[in-house]
Design an enzyme around this catalytic site. Structure first.
Site, mmCIF file in Angstrom:
data_model
loop_
_atom_site.group_PDB
_atom_site.id
_atom_site.type_symbol
_atom_site.label_atom_id
_atom_site.label_comp_id
_atom_site.label_asym_id
_atom_site.label_seq_id
_atom_site.Cartn_x
_atom_site.Cartn_y
_atom_site.Cartn_z
ATOM 1 N N ASN A 1 5.899 7.475 -7.117
ATOM 2 C CA ASN A 1 4.683 6.795 -6.671
ATOM 3 C C ASN A 1 3.968 7.721 -5.688
ATOM 4 O O ASN A 1 4.413 7.889 -4.558
ATOM 5 C CB ASN A 1 5.086 5.475 -5.995
ATOM 6 C CG ASN A 1 3.921 4.768 -5.343
ATOM 7 O OD1 ASN A 1 2.759 5.129 -5.552
ATOM 8 N ND2 ASN A 1 4.228 3.755 -4.539
ATOM 9 N N LYS B 1 1.162 7.361 -4.300
ATOM 10 C CA LYS B 1 0.332 6.650 -3.306
ATOM 11 C C LYS B 1 -1.044 7.311 -3.206
ATOM 12 O O LYS B 1 -1.537 7.840 -4.198
ATOM 13 C CB LYS B 1 1.064 6.586 -1.964
ATOM 14 C CG LYS B 1 2.470 5.995 -2.131
ATOM 15 C CD LYS B 1 3.139 5.590 -0.853
ATOM 16 C CE LYS B 1 4.505 4.992 -1.171
ATOM 17 N NZ LYS B 1 5.175 4.470 0.006
ATOM 18 N N HIS C 1 3.076 -3.794 -5.051
ATOM 19 C CA HIS C 1 3.735 -2.916 -4.076
ATOM 20 C C HIS C 1 3.576 -3.519 -2.679
ATOM 21 O O HIS C 1 2.544 -4.099 -2.362
ATOM 22 C CB HIS C 1 3.127 -1.511 -4.140
ATOM 23 C CG HIS C 1 3.906 -0.517 -3.338
ATOM 24 N ND1 HIS C 1 3.766 -0.413 -1.972
ATOM 25 C CD2 HIS C 1 4.858 0.373 -3.694
ATOM 26 C CE1 HIS C 1 4.605 0.520 -1.530
ATOM 27 N NE2 HIS C 1 5.276 1.012 -2.551
ATOM 28 N N GLU D 1 2.853 -2.284 0.072
ATOM 29 C CA GLU D 1 1.677 -1.845 0.832
ATOM 30 C C GLU D 1 0.449 -2.663 0.424
ATOM 31 O O GLU D 1 -0.437 -2.911 1.242
ATOM 32 C CB GLU D 1 1.452 -0.336 0.626
ATOM 33 C CG GLU D 1 2.494 0.456 1.420
ATOM 34 C CD GLU D 1 2.827 1.819 0.860
ATOM 35 O OE1 GLU D 1 2.092 2.336 -0.002
ATOM 36 O OE2 GLU D 1 3.866 2.381 1.281
ATOM 37 N N GLU E 1 12.190 -3.076 -3.368
ATOM 38 C CA GLU E 1 11.865 -2.116 -2.308
ATOM 39 C C GLU E 1 11.863 -2.840 -0.966
ATOM 40 O O GLU E 1 10.852 -3.451 -0.592
ATOM 41 C CB GLU E 1 10.482 -1.509 -2.556
ATOM 42 C CG GLU E 1 10.376 -0.748 -3.853
ATOM 43 C CD GLU E 1 9.250 0.286 -3.789
ATOM 44 O OE1 GLU E 1 9.550 1.471 -3.979
ATOM 45 O OE2 GLU E 1 8.106 -0.086 -3.515
ATOM 46 N N GLY F 1 9.347 4.687 3.410
ATOM 47 C CA GLY F 1 8.711 5.702 4.240
ATOM 48 C C GLY F 1 9.340 5.837 5.613
ATOM 49 O O GLY F 1 8.779 6.467 6.506
ATOM 50 N N SER G 1 12.835 5.250 0.573
ATOM 51 C CA SER G 1 13.473 6.471 1.078
ATOM 52 C C SER G 1 14.523 7.038 0.120
ATOM 53 O O SER G 1 15.559 7.541 0.563
ATOM 54 C CB SER G 1 14.061 6.243 2.474
ATOM 55 O OG SER G 1 13.022 5.910 3.385
ATOM 56 N N GLY H 1 8.733 7.391 -3.385
ATOM 57 C CA GLY H 1 7.441 7.699 -2.769
ATOM 58 C C GLY H 1 7.414 9.130 -2.276
ATOM 59 O O GLY H 1 7.195 10.077 -3.042
ATOM 60 N N GLY H 2 7.675 9.302 -0.977
ATOM 61 C CA GLY H 2 7.552 10.606 -0.325
ATOM 62 C C GLY H 2 8.194 11.763 -1.078
ATOM 63 O O GLY H 2 7.584 12.829 -1.238
HETATM 64 P P1 PGA Z 1 9.347 6.098 -0.029
HETATM 65 O O1 PGA Z 1 8.346 5.074 -0.805
HETATM 66 O O2 PGA Z 1 10.233 6.700 -1.091
HETATM 67 O O3 PGA Z 1 8.437 7.101 0.603
HETATM 68 O O4 PGA Z 1 10.119 5.293 0.943
HETATM 69 C C1 PGA Z 1 8.791 4.259 -1.851
HETATM 70 C C2 PGA Z 1 7.653 3.394 -2.330
HETATM 71 O O5 PGA Z 1 6.867 2.925 -1.510
HETATM 72 O O6 PGA Z 1 7.501 3.160 -3.555
#
Ligand code: PGA
Length: 252
Positions: free
Chosen positions: A9, A11, A96, A98, A168, A174, A214, A235-236
């Protein structure tokens, strides 16, 4: 057997040229990954170009969101699921955390998006997960089952094989603080039980449940070793081709 799926992802990161650069760098690094499906989710503006450049590869493309509206119309700022399909996306992430946290998305919105995605021929990756406060108040299972049931209202049995759930925990996104494999497994098994109660055992045993929060090259194998973890939403660590490829090429 559930085929694992590892999705990146991206983002709100990367211009079109940066997206293409990462996608093309990823292509050879995951070309032999037959053990899992590989998906990346760039921003809307990069979708078409990335889809075109990945044609014929084993990397599929997801959008990060879609409109609740199925048909075109006067909905400024929205992008319909069929338009995502039109540019070559095959998956869409919905709900998601967010979007739930910062854009006030409710389970009702998420449910409409799931329906829009399925009607347009996309596979929906529906995210669920509790906040830290909710976990500490012992509400994690209530929150997750509420999101799961609320997001999947009105689906037919035929719809169920085009649904993927991503667990999640918000406190792990994050933050560098991942759920332990055991914590994740516990919630994944719970999600599968709730799904089985609503939709039957066989649909539940076919359901893919991804973990997100993470995920990194050094924790993916432990997560994937759990019986109910069928992949990851990253994500990251998906922003760099090399680290995402290491996650895709995990070995249990
Ligand atoms: P992260 O994000 O791996 O940076 O924690 C995961 C996500 O929000 O899908």
């Amino acid at each position: 057997m559930r085929k694992p799926l590892i999705a990146g992802n991206w983002k709100m990161y990367k211009t079109v040229s940066e997206s293409v650069e990462t996608a093309l760098a990823l292509k050879p690094l995951v070309a032999n990954a037959n053990h899992c499906e590989v998906v990346i989710a760039p921003v809307f503006t990069s979708l078409k170009t990335v889809c075109d450049r990945l044609e014929g590869s084993n990397i599929k493309v997801a959008a990060q969101d879609c409109s609740t509206e199925v048909k075109e119309g006067a909905h400024t700022g929205e992008v319909a699921a069929f338009m995502l399909r039109d540019v070559g996306a095959t998956y869409v992430i919905v709900g998601h955390s967010e979007r739930r946290q910062f854009y006030a998305e409710t389970d009702a919105h998420v449910n409409k998006k799931v329906h829009a995605a399925l009607q347009s021929g996309l596979i929906a990756i529906m995210c669920v997960g509790e906040t830290l406060d909710q976990r500490e108040a012992n509400l994690a299972q209530d929150v997750v089952s509420g999101q799961l049931i609320g997001g999947l209202v009105g689906l037919t049995p035929a719809d169920l094989d085009r649904i993927i759930v991503a667990y999640e925990p918000v406190w792990a996104i994050g933050t560098g603080r991942t759920a332990t494999p055991e914590q994740a497994q516990e919630m994944h098994a719970f999600i599968r039980r709730v799904f089985a109660d609503r939709h039957g055992k066989s649909a539940a045993s076919a359901l893919r449940i991804l973990y997100g929060g993470s995920v990194k090259p050094d924790n993916i194998a432990g997560l994937m070793a759990q019986g109910d973890i069928d992949g990851a939403l990253v994500g990251g660590a998906s922003l760099q081709a090399e680290s995402f490829a290491q996650i895709v090429n995990y070995r249990v």
